[in-house]
Design an enzyme around this catalytic site. Structure first.
Site, mmCIF file in Angstrom:
data_model
loop_
_atom_site.group_PDB
_atom_site.id
_atom_site.type_symbol
_atom_site.label_atom_id
_atom_site.label_comp_id
_atom_site.label_asym_id
_atom_site.label_seq_id
_atom_site.Cartn_x
_atom_site.Cartn_y
_atom_site.Cartn_z
ATOM 1 N N HIS A 73 -10.979 -14.924 4.706
ATOM 2 C CA HIS A 73 -12.320 -14.486 4.328
ATOM 3 C C HIS A 73 -13.270 -15.644 4.522
ATOM 4 O O HIS A 73 -12.999 -16.749 4.067
ATOM 5 C CB HIS A 73 -12.320 -13.961 2.898
ATOM 6 C CG HIS A 73 -11.465 -12.754 2.750
ATOM 7 N ND1 HIS A 73 -10.154 -12.829 2.354
ATOM 8 C CD2 HIS A 73 -11.702 -11.450 3.031
ATOM 9 C CE1 HIS A 73 -9.631 -11.613 2.372
ATOM 10 N NE2 HIS A 73 -10.545 -10.753 2.779
ATOM 11 N N ARG A 94 0.849 -1.178 0.000
ATOM 12 C CA ARG A 94 0.000 0.000 0.000
ATOM 13 C C ARG A 94 0.885 1.227 0.000
ATOM 14 O O ARG A 94 1.863 1.297 0.750
ATOM 15 C CB ARG A 94 -0.893 0.030 1.247
ATOM 16 C CG ARG A 94 -1.818 -1.163 1.284
ATOM 17 C CD ARG A 94 -2.729 -1.102 2.487
ATOM 18 N NE ARG A 94 -3.510 -2.338 2.560
ATOM 19 C CZ ARG A 94 -4.308 -2.667 3.572
ATOM 20 N NH1 ARG A 94 -4.428 -1.835 4.587
ATOM 21 N NH2 ARG A 94 -4.978 -3.787 3.566
#
Length: 650
Positions: free
Chosen positions: A397, A375
């Site tokens: 997830h 990022r």
RNA sequence: GCCGAAGUAGCUCAGUGGUAGAGCAACGGUUUUGUAAACCGUGGGUCGUCAGUUCAAAUCUGAUCUUCGGCUCCA
């Protein structure tokens, strides 16, 4: 109407006390006992913090706050901030004051000082002036601003534009001014302030200014740039000393410092900022942390996946990242195709889920990955291992049915609990609810928030609510963890997502044959391995528990003639999978011990004549010193147990 | 990104315009040591980088990179 000469006050224990009308909180304290009056700092008046000298009314509910009450520091520090501001304006004539709130363990005050940039040496000068003002025994007097227009004019005349702006904002909220008076009763300084304050500056017994930095008016980078001074103050010199010592201790534990001293990691100009090179010792520790994680997640129904580090921009268009996460992404072009270095793992996991049909019977599906993401972080925010541009999340997830997701959240909370306890970290939970600019309707948010709350409650976790602090795509539970020095770090997060299931049209086949959208949960427990490494380095102060230690035992032969036995000890340890080494340098035993201590090796096995003749070792434990002589077998057994149980000793 | 500070040997740091230093670490040797530093010697820096000012720059100026303290943002 009869004039009452006494009023009735309700005390903390709900008892009533009659005092003459016109009495202040201080009078009340005196009426109770002189010793109480001496320690009294302020009041909790009908649930609001107020000055001790507030005039009380009939039926007021009062709790007297003394120096022993943590809330008393709010009075002290806020008042010290005022003295700081007064001192700064005395020294720097054109200085304008902005705001000066209390923060954890201290306070700050923001100034605009034309023609002067504060340097650390200025702090000494300011401290001196502050002490002078404190010694003047200045009184804090609260005044209700009757004529706001007149006061506004006065602020403007003085050039106090920030105060004027604030007064303008609060003009209908009964604004108050605090005036500082010198001994003769002459007003010497004032500040627009809600209070509460202490009575007299002489109550400030121990304070220190800590640092200077920049800040913006109203935290807005388009507004005026201000200079901020941080400080702290306490009721006694002992308290202050203790606090400063704690700061020093924190400084010693700084993972960036220990990272260099213990040869754990490095960054380089050549690679760029925020990109970590893990050296063997820390890489080993990370391996242990990862193995533990994999084992635990495997046992708890997670399946492991691997996904690439880059993907075409198309993927990020579908996921929406290329829109709402653009400023944080690294872009590249290859073969005239645009690619993105992944900032998150979720779109990949979603694609895996979507690569075939799913039955309601298979849910929940739990995909886990130690996924490295990149990022773009603004250049000023990088911080050692704790804030970087490339990091590995212990990401997973969960795709499940609506009737499953509360249980799923509880399952994640359980893992968080197990893992943090394993590292001796305490934690608190925060539930963040629907923000203003959120996607998804009220119904689904209500459903999701209720479910998260239910899960927390059923798990028996204490939590606080952060209103409107959820992600735009769903509510979340954040876990703040507390290290050995009581410092708070952002750790695990559990987030519900209504965005990706929609965008990727996630579906499963229900019992009745209909197509339904699964609930999607993002979760990370370590958060990022880089940050978690920083946390445990500081938490353990580099003294890693045995199971995490790169080297667990160093064998220290006293002379060369003990080398043979030392090698035997090393071999026996290694055969039991204990990570051992020998210090066979031509150094004195003291030197070897010192080096082992500096390198924070948990155990030293010292072997000389006595030990080699009896198949013993003399055990010395890191920081604890000589533990005496035991048999080699017992030593191995004890260590194996400590490793097996992943014991921690802080 | 913004405000401020800093960058000299592997590490910690001294050096304010005139030949670059210390301690520790490293290396070579001597010492064979009982619970936190044995002794002697040797090597090592184009002073973050690039440009400028100057007879002369680690030192002054500018740009740039990195780091630090904050702000803002975040795992």
């Amino acid at each position: 109407m009869p004039i009452t000469t006494t009023i009735s006050i309700i005390l903390k224990d709900n008892s009533k006390k009659e005092i003459p009308s016109g009495s202040t909180g201080l009078d009340l304290a005196k009426a109770i006992s002189n010793s109480l009056a001496k320690k009294s700092v302020g009041l909790l008046l009908n649930n609001e913090l107020r000055d001790l000298v507030t005039v009380l009314k009939d039926n007021d509910k009062i709790e007297i706050i003394t120096q022993e009450d943590p809330r008393s520091y709010e009075f002290l520090r806020h008042s010290t901030a005022h003295i700081l501001a007064e001192a700064v304006q005395n020294i720097f004539k054109g200085a304008k004051i902005a705001i000066g709130p209390v923060i954890e363990d201290g306070f700050y005050y923001d100034f605009e000082i034309p023609d002067h940039k504060l340097i650390p040496e200025d702090l000494l000068k300011i401290e001196k002036e502050m002490q002078r003002l404190i010694d003047e025994e200045q009184k804090f007097i609260k005044i209700n601003i009757q004529d706001t227009d007149k006061q506004l004019q006065e602020f403007q005349l003085q050039g106090e534009k920030f105060k004027a702006e604030l007064l303008n904002q609060y003009k209908n909220d009964n604004p108050t001014l605090y005036v500082l008076e010198d001994k003769s009763g002459k007003p010497v300084w004032n500040d627009l302030c809600r209070g509460p304050h202490i009575i007299n500056s002489k109550q400030i017994k121990a304070f220190k200014l800590l640092s200077v930095s920049g800040a913006y008016w109203r935290a807005d980078e388009t507004k005026e740039s201000l200079q901020r001074i941080y400080g702290t103050s306490w009721w006694s010199q002992e308290e202050l000393d203790k606090y400063l010592k704690n700061l020093e201790e924190a400084d010693k534990r700084d993972h960036r410092k220990l990272g260099r001293q213990l040869d754990l990691y490095s960054t380089h100009e050549e690679t760029g900022p925020g990109l970590i090179l893990w050296h063997p010792k820390l890489a080993f520790i990370r391996g242990q942390v990862e193995d533990y994680w994999k084992d635990l997640h495997g046992k708890n129904g997670y399946e492991f996946v691997y996904t690439p580090h880059i993907a075409r921009t198309d993927l990020w268009n579908i996921s929406g990242h290329n829109d709402f996460y653009k400023e944080n992404m690294f872009y590249m072009t290859v073969d005239k195709q645009d690619y993105v270095l992944k900032p998150m793992n979720c779109p990949f996991h979603v694609l895996i889920f979507n690569s075939r049909r799913h039955s309601y019977r298979e849910l929940p599906v739990r995909f886990a990955e130690l996924g490295t993401v990149y990022r773009y972080e603004r250049s000023g925010v990088m911080h050692g291992l704790a804030r970087v541009r490339g990091f590995t999340q212990d990401d997973a997830h969960i795709f499940c049915r609506r009737d499953q997701y509360v249980e799923e959240i509880k399952g994640v909370i359980k893992l968080v609990d197990i893992i943090y306890k394993q590292f001796g970290l305490e934690y608190t939970a925060e539930l963040s609810t629907k923000p203003k600019d959120a996607i998804g309707g009220k119904e689904i948010w209500d459903f999701a928030e209720a479910g998260l709350e239910q899960a927390i409650k059923e798990y028996g976790l204490e939590y606080k609510i952060n209103p409107q602090d959820g992600a735009f795509y769903g509510p979340k539970i954040d876990f703040k963890l507390k290290d050995a020095l009581g410092r708070i770090w952002q750790g695990a997060t559990i987030q519900l997502d209504f965005n990706l299931p929609d965008r990727f049209k996630l579906q499963y086949i229900e019992k009745d044959g209909s197509q339904q959208q699964p609930v999607m949960i993002h979760r990370a427990i370590y958060g990022a391995l880089e940050r978690f490494a920083a946390i445990i380095i500081e938490h353990f102060a580099g003294d890693f528990p045995l199971w995490l230690s790169y080297k667990q035992v160093i064998v220290l032969p006293i002379t060369d003639r003990h080398l043979e036995y030392a090698k035997k000890v090393e071999t026996v340890l290694k055969e039991k999978n204990i990570r051992a080494g020998i210090d066979d340098r031509a150094e004195s035993l003291n030197a070897k011990i010192r080096d082992a201590e500096i390198n924070k090796i948990p155990y030293m096995a010292i072997v000389g004549d006595k030990e080699s003749n009896e198949n013993n070792v003399s055990v010395r434990m890191r920081k604890k010193g000589d533990l005496g002589k035991i048999s080699l077998d017992t030593f191995v057994e004890q260590l194996s147990k400590e490793i097996e149980q992943k014991l921690i000793s802080l």
